[in-house]
Scaffold this motif. Structure first.
Motif: not given
Ligand SMILES: O=C(O)C(=O)C[C@H](O)[C@@H](O)CO
Length: 255
Positions: A225-245
């Motif tokens: 997506y960055m190559a397609a033009g995304s210049v503000f790119t979110a790469v995660g969600v804290d709640a998902a990080l906490f749950a999975r880890s």
């Protein structure tokens, strides 16, 4: 006192890639932890999170002094809601479900005082640092950043007209809701969704605006997506990080 600069907006308009994280946990303790993690921006989510204005106030304060910049996602494109978040000092907004240029103009107008918009006036809010920023009312717009979310097929078809609206600093394509609008609920990485997002990002860039997106747990797709033009790119969600880890850690010992 000086009007706080908005490094997120400045980097956005300079075309600098900014990596972000979603903060869905409504805690200033968590937002300060995440503010020190190394991201460029942090979404303080009040749409899909049990987060309200007083807590966002605390989160904004928790991030002062860290390089990571807050971007407040309001629950709806609503002038009354935006007014309240403006008055606590929010300088960057993510506004969901913007369907066309008219709704984009309304979003921008809600962040501007008359004659440029309809923002209500308060003499001593945190935004003005309680009246201590002498030139707030003449310069506030320079540091105000409005990101609108395009997240239906209907809105994606109108991305050029949305991109042309003065005051729209960026257009975020919401993969989750877009996929739902395509009949592919809970399939944000479906090939047809990925193709639509890539095309949308290219069109946003071609229209002279700046695109952004969220990708969870797939670095290759984020970089695509960055190559397609995304210049503000979110790469995660804290709640998902906490749950999975936390699940992974428990499994290490509990099997
Ligand atoms: O449509 C989307 O996807 C977004 O707007 C992002 C999500 O709402 C965010 O909560 C992550 O699930």
């Amino acid at each position: 006192m000086q009007l706080p600069e908005n490094p997120f907006k400045r980097a956005l308009h300079a075309g600098t890639q900014q990596i972000g994280l979603w903060c869905a946990v409504p805690s200033n303790y968590v937002s300060e932890i995440l503010a020190g993690a190394g991201f460029d921006w942090l979404v303080l989510d009040t749409e899909h999170a049990p987060n309200e204005l007083p807590n966002v106030f605390n989160q904004l304060q928790s991030m002062v002094g860290y390089g990571t910049q807050p971007v407040v996602r309001v629950p709806w494109n609503d002038a009354v809601t935006l007014k309240r978040f403006l008055d606590i000092g929010t300088q960057s907004f993510l506004i969901p479900m913007v369907q066309d240029a008219e709704e984009a103009r309304a979003a921008v107008a809600a962040t501007r005082y008359p004659p440029d918009g309809i923002r209500g006036y308060a003499v001593a809010s945190r935004a003005t640092r309680f009246g201590r920023i002498g030139d707030y009312f003449t310069r506030y717009a320079d540091e105000m950043c409005v990101l609108v979310q395009v997240e239906t097929m209907e809105a994606l078809e109108k991305v050029e007209e949305i991109a042309a609206v003065p005051g729209v600093d960026g257009i975020f394509i919401g993969p989750g809701d877009l996929s739902a609008s395509m009949g592919l609920l809970h399939q944000p990485t479906h090939p047809r969704v990925v193709e639509a997002i890539e095309d949308g990002l290219r069109r946003i860039t071609a229209a002279g605006n700046r695109g952004g997106v969220l990708v969870v747990g797939d670095e290759a797709l984020a970089r695509r997506y960055m190559a397609a033009g995304s210049v503000f790119t979110a790469v995660g969600v804290d709640a998902a990080l906490f749950a999975r880890s936390s699940e992974a850690l428990a499994k290490q010992y509990k099997g």
